[in-house]
Scaffold this motif. Structure first.
Motif, PDB file in Angstrom:
ATOM      1  N   THR A 130      25.354  75.599  44.034  1.00  0.00           N
ATOM      2  CA  THR A 130      23.942  75.657  44.401  1.00  0.00           C
ATOM      3  C   THR A 130      23.175  74.590  43.637  1.00  0.00           C
ATOM      4  N   ASP A 131      22.392  73.789  44.367  1.00  0.00           N
ATOM      5  CA  ASP A 131      21.527  72.769  43.776  1.00  0.00           C
ATOM      6  C   ASP A 131      20.162  73.395  43.532  1.00  0.00           C
ATOM      7  N   PHE A 132      19.807  73.569  42.255  1.00  0.00           N
ATOM      8  CA  PHE A 132      18.515  74.152  41.907  1.00  0.00           C
ATOM      9  C   PHE A 132      17.467  73.095  41.594  1.00  0.00           C
ATOM     10  N   GLY A 133      17.788  71.822  41.813  1.00  0.00           N
ATOM     11  CA  GLY A 133      16.829  70.757  41.528  1.00  0.00           C
ATOM     12  C   GLY A 133      17.126  70.099  40.199  1.00  0.00           C
ATOM     13  N   PRO A 134      16.593  70.632  39.108  1.00  0.00           N
ATOM     14  CA  PRO A 134      16.841  69.993  37.800  1.00  0.00           C
ATOM     15  C   PRO A 134      18.270  70.155  37.323  1.00  0.00           C
ATOM     16  N   TYR A 135      19.009  71.088  37.910  1.00  0.00           N
ATOM     17  CA  TYR A 135      20.418  71.291  37.545  1.00  0.00           C
ATOM     18  C   TYR A 135      21.164  71.878  38.734  1.00  0.00           C
ATOM     19  N   GLN A 137      29.802  77.873  40.483  1.00  0.00           N
ATOM     20  CA  GLN A 137      30.414  79.176  40.181  1.00  0.00           C
ATOM     21  C   GLN A 137      31.908  79.091  40.447  1.00  0.00           C
ATOM     22  N   ALA A 138      32.691  79.429  39.432  1.00  0.00           N
ATOM     23  CA  ALA A 138      34.138  79.254  39.507  1.00  0.00           C
ATOM     24  C   ALA A 138      34.809  80.410  40.234  1.00  0.00           C
ATOM     25  N   THR A 139      35.850  80.087  40.978  1.00  0.00           N
ATOM     26  CA  THR A 139      36.666  81.109  41.617  1.00  0.00           C
ATOM     27  C   THR A 139      37.804  81.507  40.684  1.00  0.00           C
ATOM     28  N   THR A 140      38.736  82.340  41.160  1.00  0.00           N
ATOM     29  CA  THR A 140      39.767  82.897  40.299  1.00  0.00           C
ATOM     30  C   THR A 140      41.087  83.033  41.051  1.00  0.00           C
ATOM     31  N   VAL A 141      42.146  83.381  40.312  1.00  0.00           N
ATOM     32  CA  VAL A 141      43.466  83.576  40.928  1.00  0.00           C
ATOM     33  C   VAL A 141      43.935  85.029  40.807  1.00  0.00           C
ATOM     34  N   GLU A 142      43.071  85.936  40.354  1.00  0.00           N
ATOM     35  CA  GLU A 142      43.492  87.336  40.176  1.00  0.00           C
ATOM     36  C   GLU A 142      43.734  88.002  41.531  1.00  0.00           C
ATOM     37  N   PRO A 143      44.390  89.191  41.552  1.00  0.00           N
ATOM     38  CA  PRO A 143      44.872  89.746  42.822  1.00  0.00           C
ATOM     39  C   PRO A 143      43.819  90.360  43.730  1.00  0.00           C
ATOM     40  N   GLY A 144      42.559  90.380  43.322  1.00  0.00           N
ATOM     41  CA  GLY A 144      41.513  90.910  44.186  1.00  0.00           C
ATOM     42  C   GLY A 144      41.318  92.402  44.011  1.00  0.00           C
ATOM     43  N   GLU A 200      19.118  85.079  40.330  1.00  0.00           N
ATOM     44  CA  GLU A 200      19.862  84.127  39.518  1.00  0.00           C
ATOM     45  C   GLU A 200      19.017  82.887  39.224  1.00  0.00           C
ATOM     46  N   ALA A 201      18.223  82.446  40.201  1.00  0.00           N
ATOM     47  CA  ALA A 201      17.368  81.269  39.999  1.00  0.00           C
ATOM     48  C   ALA A 201      16.411  81.498  38.828  1.00  0.00           C
ATOM     49  N   ASN A 202      15.825  82.694  38.768  1.00  0.00           N
ATOM     50  CA  ASN A 202      14.899  83.004  37.667  1.00  0.00           C
ATOM     51  C   ASN A 202      15.633  83.078  36.336  1.00  0.00           C
ATOM     52  N   TRP A 203      16.839  83.669  36.357  1.00  0.00           N
ATOM     53  CA  TRP A 203      17.616  83.783  35.118  1.00  0.00           C
ATOM     54  C   TRP A 203      17.987  82.405  34.586  1.00  0.00           C
ATOM     55  N   LEU A 204      18.472  81.528  35.470  1.00  0.00           N
ATOM     56  CA  LEU A 204      18.853  80.184  35.049  1.00  0.00           C
ATOM     57  C   LEU A 204      17.656  79.408  34.518  1.00  0.00           C
ATOM     58  N   ALA A 205      16.515  79.560  35.190  1.00  0.00           N
ATOM     59  CA  ALA A 205      15.308  78.852  34.744  1.00  0.00           C
ATOM     60  C   ALA A 205      14.876  79.330  33.368  1.00  0.00           C
ATOM     61  N   TRP A 217      25.010  73.920  35.194  1.00  0.00           N
ATOM     62  CA  TRP A 217      25.442  75.245  34.752  1.00  0.00           C
ATOM     63  C   TRP A 217      26.808  75.540  35.364  1.00  0.00           C
ATOM     64  N   LEU A 218      27.678  76.147  34.574  1.00  0.00           N
ATOM     65  CA  LEU A 218      28.984  76.606  35.054  1.00  0.00           C
ATOM     66  C   LEU A 218      29.068  78.103  34.773  1.00  0.00           C
ATOM     67  N   THR A 219      29.298  78.916  35.824  1.00  0.00           N
ATOM     68  CA  THR A 219      29.361  80.369  35.674  1.00  0.00           C
ATOM     69  C   THR A 219      30.635  80.903  36.333  1.00  0.00           C
ATOM     70  N   ALA A 220      30.891  82.198  36.127  1.00  0.00           N
ATOM     71  CA  ALA A 220      32.057  82.867  36.721  1.00  0.00           C
ATOM     72  C   ALA A 220      31.633  84.282  37.117  1.00  0.00           C
ATOM     73  N   HIS A 221      32.451  85.275  36.821  1.00  0.00           N
ATOM     74  CA  HIS A 221      32.140  86.697  36.951  1.00  0.00           C
ATOM     75  C   HIS A 221      32.169  87.229  38.377  1.00  0.00           C
ATOM     76  N   LYS A 222      31.710  86.445  39.347  1.00  0.00           N
ATOM     77  CA  LYS A 222      31.614  86.940  40.722  1.00  0.00           C
ATOM     78  C   LYS A 222      32.867  86.652  41.551  1.00  0.00           C
TER      79      LYS A 222
END
Length: 423
Positions: free
Chosen positions: A372-377, A381-388, A339-344, A361-366
């Motif tokens: 996570t502090d990557f330094g320059p940004y 990652q957002a959580t959810t309310v779905e039933p799992g 993910e670090a490489n993708w964000l960079a 960066w704001l992400t979801a999906h997981k």
């Protein structure tokens, strides 16, 4: 060879035993108890049934069970089975044929017999009609928002992330449970805004982020999806639109600077043809459709005309700026490998192609919260309310806290963000 009344056909037992059939397979074929077959073998002085390590099935017999709860069977016989025979077999496995879905067929064997094939046996999904969508929508429409109070102090922006609702997902407590948690989260978001105001935090701008996967879809994401949804796609879209409107009309009165922004997602692809990708283009997405409708409705509503709508077409990354903080949003399904490489790499792409340098960066999906502090940004990652997912929890033992992620942003805040909270 003759038989006494009530006895099984000894000649057939001898024939099937010679062909290598197991006691269980012979019992199913003759419609008797397995113990009767064992007694017949002993009485007829036949060899014992094949040992376990040699297979307890007849030649060509197979049984496959998958993690999603479905099963396949192949049963040899000298007479081709009909529908009633397959139903009888399903009952022998402890299931009610009326409560499962399955497909069946028969093929001939080189020796003159038949292979009876029973595929994809699985419990029926909850029927969409079991969900009272009218009652759900009425409850959403009658919720009364809390008015905003003015606060003095340094202005900040508030980000609220609605992620991975997957409305229509029938696992656990299904769509009704997801909607209850959404309602509770909305109340907690309002309570948190009031708490921040009490502490002197001046919220001048609000970003309501639709982080994607607000609908479950009906196929193409995983094998059991068509059998687990509790809303059809039309009702999923209608319910998702009502939910988003409810959040907009509740939070928009808190500020004159209100933005609704969205990201393209995987569960929202609308033109799948049995796979995971659209057969048209990435713009053919439920998130885009919902966002376009939100924009049209807000223009028609006198109290919502100040809402700015940021609707993506086929772009996988949505960019916006709130209180001077540059924010890049991505659902996250395209993140592969590190993910670090993708964000960079994507940050570099945004800088060169769009002249946009992200502070955050704001992400979801997981489906789980992570910062996570990557330094320059910083990536939130957002959580959810779905039933799992029972399958995922059984496989990994992992599950996540449900809720809606929110935080404040500002140029003078540490790391340009603060007041992280899961509502």
């Amino acid at each position: 060879m003759s038989n006494q009344p009530g006895q099984i056909d000894d000649a057939r037992v001898m024939e099937l035993a010679a062909a290598g059939w197991s006691n269980a397979a012979i019992a199913r074929e003759l419609g008797c108890h397995e113990a009767s077959v064992r007694r017949a073998r002993k009485r007829l002085r036949l060899a014992s049934a094949p040992a376990l390590n040699a297979g307890t099935h007849a030649v060509g017999e197979s049984e496959t069970h998958r993690p999603d709860g479905s099963a396949d069977y192949t049963v040899p016989s000298t007479v081709a089975w009909g529908y009633d025979d397959f139903c009888k077999f399903i009952r022998s496995k402890g299931q009610d044929p009326e409560q499962v879905t399955f497909s069946w067929g028969v093929t001939s064997t080189p020796g003159g017999g038949y292979f009876n094939k029973l595929n994809n046996v699985r419990p029926k999904a909850p029927q969409a009609s079991s969900i009272d969508t009218d009652a759900i929508l009425d409850r959403l429409r009658t919720w009364t928002p809390t008015p905003m109070e003015s606060v003095a102090g340094e202005p900040v922006g508030l980000v609220v992330a609605l992620a991975d609702l997957q409305l229509g997902k029938g696992e656990g407590d299904g769509t009704p449970g997801t909607l209850r948690r959404l309602e509770q989260s909305l109340e907690r978001v309002v309570e948190q805004i009031r708490s921040l105001q009490t502490r002197g935090v001046r919220i001048r701008s609000i970003l309501l982020a639709n982080m994607g996967d607000h609908t479950e879809g009906t196929h193409g994401s995983y094998a059991s999806q068509p059998y687990s949804v509790d809303l059809n796609l039309r009702d999923q879209l209608q319910t998702a639109l009502e939910v988003n409107l409810q959040w907009v009309k509740t939070l928009a009165p808190f500020t004159d600077n209100f933005e609704y922004a969205a990201t393209i997602c995987n569960h929202g692809t609308l033109s799948r043809a049995g796979g995971r990708e659209n057969i048209t283009d990435d713009a053919d997405n439920a998130t885009g459709l919902i966002t376009d409708l939100i924009a049209k409705i807000c223009k028609l509503h006198p109290d919502l005309q100040h809402v700015k709508v940021n609707s993506p077409r086929g772009e996988m990354i949505t960019t916006t700026t709130i209180e001077g903080v540059t924010l890049a949003m991505a659902h996250g399904q395209k993140i592969t490998g590190s993910e670090a490489n993708w964000l960079a790499a994507q940050s570099q792409n945004l800088a060169h192609r769009r002249k946009f340098v992200p502070d955050m960066w704001l992400t979801a999906h997981k489906h789980h919260a992570q910062v996570t502090d990557f330094g320059p940004y910083t990536r939130i990652q957002a959580t959810t309310v779905e039933p799992g997912s029972k399958y995922f929890e059984d496989l990994t033992g992992q599950y996540s806290r449900t809720g809606v992620t929110m935080f404040t942003v500002g140029q003078d805040l540490p790391g340009k963000w603060d007041n992280y909270y899961i509502a």
